[in-house]
Design an enzyme around this catalytic site. Structure first.
Site, mmCIF file in Angstrom:
data_model
loop_
_atom_site.group_PDB
_atom_site.id
_atom_site.type_symbol
_atom_site.label_atom_id
_atom_site.label_comp_id
_atom_site.label_asym_id
_atom_site.label_seq_id
_atom_site.Cartn_x
_atom_site.Cartn_y
_atom_site.Cartn_z
ATOM 1 N N LEU A 89 -5.648 -3.004 7.398
ATOM 2 C CA LEU A 89 -5.290 -2.068 6.340
ATOM 3 C C LEU A 89 -5.011 -0.720 6.988
ATOM 4 C CD1 LEU A 89 -7.889 -2.610 3.435
ATOM 5 C CD2 LEU A 89 -5.496 -3.301 3.448
ATOM 6 N N ASP A 90 -4.091 0.036 6.407
ATOM 7 C CA ASP A 90 -3.858 1.389 6.899
ATOM 8 C C ASP A 90 -5.138 2.207 6.801
ATOM 9 O OD1 ASP A 90 -1.224 0.722 7.228
ATOM 10 O OD2 ASP A 90 -0.516 1.777 5.439
ATOM 11 N N ARG A 91 -5.251 3.184 7.667
ATOM 12 C CA ARG A 91 -6.413 4.089 7.664
ATOM 13 C C ARG A 91 -6.643 4.697 6.276
ATOM 14 N NH1 ARG A 91 -7.397 8.787 12.117
ATOM 15 N NH2 ARG A 91 -9.230 9.764 11.209
ATOM 16 N N HIS A 140 3.230 -0.389 6.657
ATOM 17 C CA HIS A 140 3.611 0.611 5.659
ATOM 18 C C HIS A 140 4.631 0.083 4.651
ATOM 19 C CE1 HIS A 140 2.404 4.038 8.687
ATOM 20 N NE2 HIS A 140 1.374 3.305 8.290
#
Length: 327
Positions: A140-142, A243
């Site tokens: 997962l993105d930060r 993204h």
């Protein structure tokens, strides 16, 4: 010590030979294993192999006398009780095969330049009695909150990673976007490309014949809206590009509220918490032991606050459900 033969178990299927040896013979160095493979002393089903060979259940591994077998395994660092407590607090489901966490926004999944604390580094606090820690099987993105899956063993990790790669996992995200998409629901089929490197890299829309472009497809539908100013979207990515959801929302001309990288000034209107409003709400995945597992995570605090301020009603997150016969 004489030559022996060990059989690859079902749980060890699809892991690399060097990782199998690291699990069973932690004193053996990578260099020593490479030499044993190169000289044919280590074989799989009687055939010469290299350390990167993927194993299959039931294969026989020829084990020669191990060099330095009496040397003790290296001491493991002490478990950080604060990390263990934090991970236990974030756990929404666990069994003998896997763990599902509700990752908070702002916690990086892996390390990198300038990153001192990250989820992967914390997982040592969940080591089992043999010293093995859970393994990440996706990312997962930060800045994205929500569900992330850990595998307890290498075999389970291989199965789950294959499920994510093969689109056998149904992922559902919530987002608050600025504006109102038209149509209110549909599918975004927009190829993407990466430009730049490191922390400054960006994902951008790409032409279909562009050499580095990759397919990216997202289903979306409107859950609620506040006039034409803000919309609560449910999104299901059918591909897993970096993204992807953030760029697809920007392509709809409805950037995700608080997005620090995409959407420009439009993503940062006054009066709202300036954090990415993107949340991995639900996962529906094949369980390694059969059937499927469905898990939900409630909205994080900043998203709850925004939902309330916009007059949207968040449904309760159902408890985890293990269902048989839905492979």
């Amino acid at each position: 010590m004489s030559v022996s033969l060990q059989t690859v178990t079902e749980d060890e299927a699809d892991i690399r030979l060097d990782r199998w040896f690291r699990r069973h013979f932690p004193h053996l160095t990578q260099g020593a294993l490479q030499k044993l493979c190169r000289t044919g002393q280590v074989r799989v089903d009687g055939k010469r192999v290299d350390p990167a060979t993927r194993l299959a259940s039931g294969q026989g591994i020829r084990i020669p006398p191990m060099p330095d077998a009496s040397r003790p395994a290296p001491l493991l660092p002490a478990i950080d009780p604060h990390d263990r407590k934090e991970l236990e607090r974030l756990t929404v489901y666990q069994d003998e095969c896997l763990i599902v966490l509700d990752k908070p926004a702002g916690l990086p999944v892996q390390g990198g330049p300038g990153i001192k604390r990250h989820l992967d580094g914390m997982l040592a606090a969940l080591r089992d009695e043999t010293g093995n820690k859970p393994r990440l099987v996706h990312r997962l993105d930060r800045d994205t909150s929500g569900l992330i899956v850990l595998a307890r063993t290498p075999g389970v990790a291989a199965k789950l990673a294959a499920a994510f790669r093969g689109r056998a996992v149904k992922k559902t995200y919530w987002a608050i976007v600025v504006g109102r998409p038209s149509p209110a629901e549909g599918q975004i089929d927009l190829r993407l490309a990466r430009i730049g490197a490191g922390a400054g890299a960006l994902t951008v829309p790409a032409e279909r014949d562009e050499e580095d472009a990759v397919s990216a497809v997202t289903d979306y539908r409107t859950l609620d809206h506040a006039g034409r100013k803000f919309t609560w979207l449910e999104m299901q990515p059918l591909t897993g590009r970096t993204h992807q959801l953030r760029v697809h929302c920007e392509a709809l001309r409805t950037p995700i509220l608080g997005d620090p990288k995409y959407g420009g000034d439009a993503a940062h209107p006054d009066g709202f918490v300036d954090r990415l409003h993107l949340h991995a709400r639900a996962l529906d995945l094949p369980h390694p032991q059969g059937g499927r597992l469905l898990v939900h995570a409630p909205a994080p605090p900043h998203l709850k606050e925004t939902l309330k301020s916009l007059g949207f009603t968040e449904p309760a997150a159902p408890g985890p459900a293990r269902q048989a016969g839905r492979d």
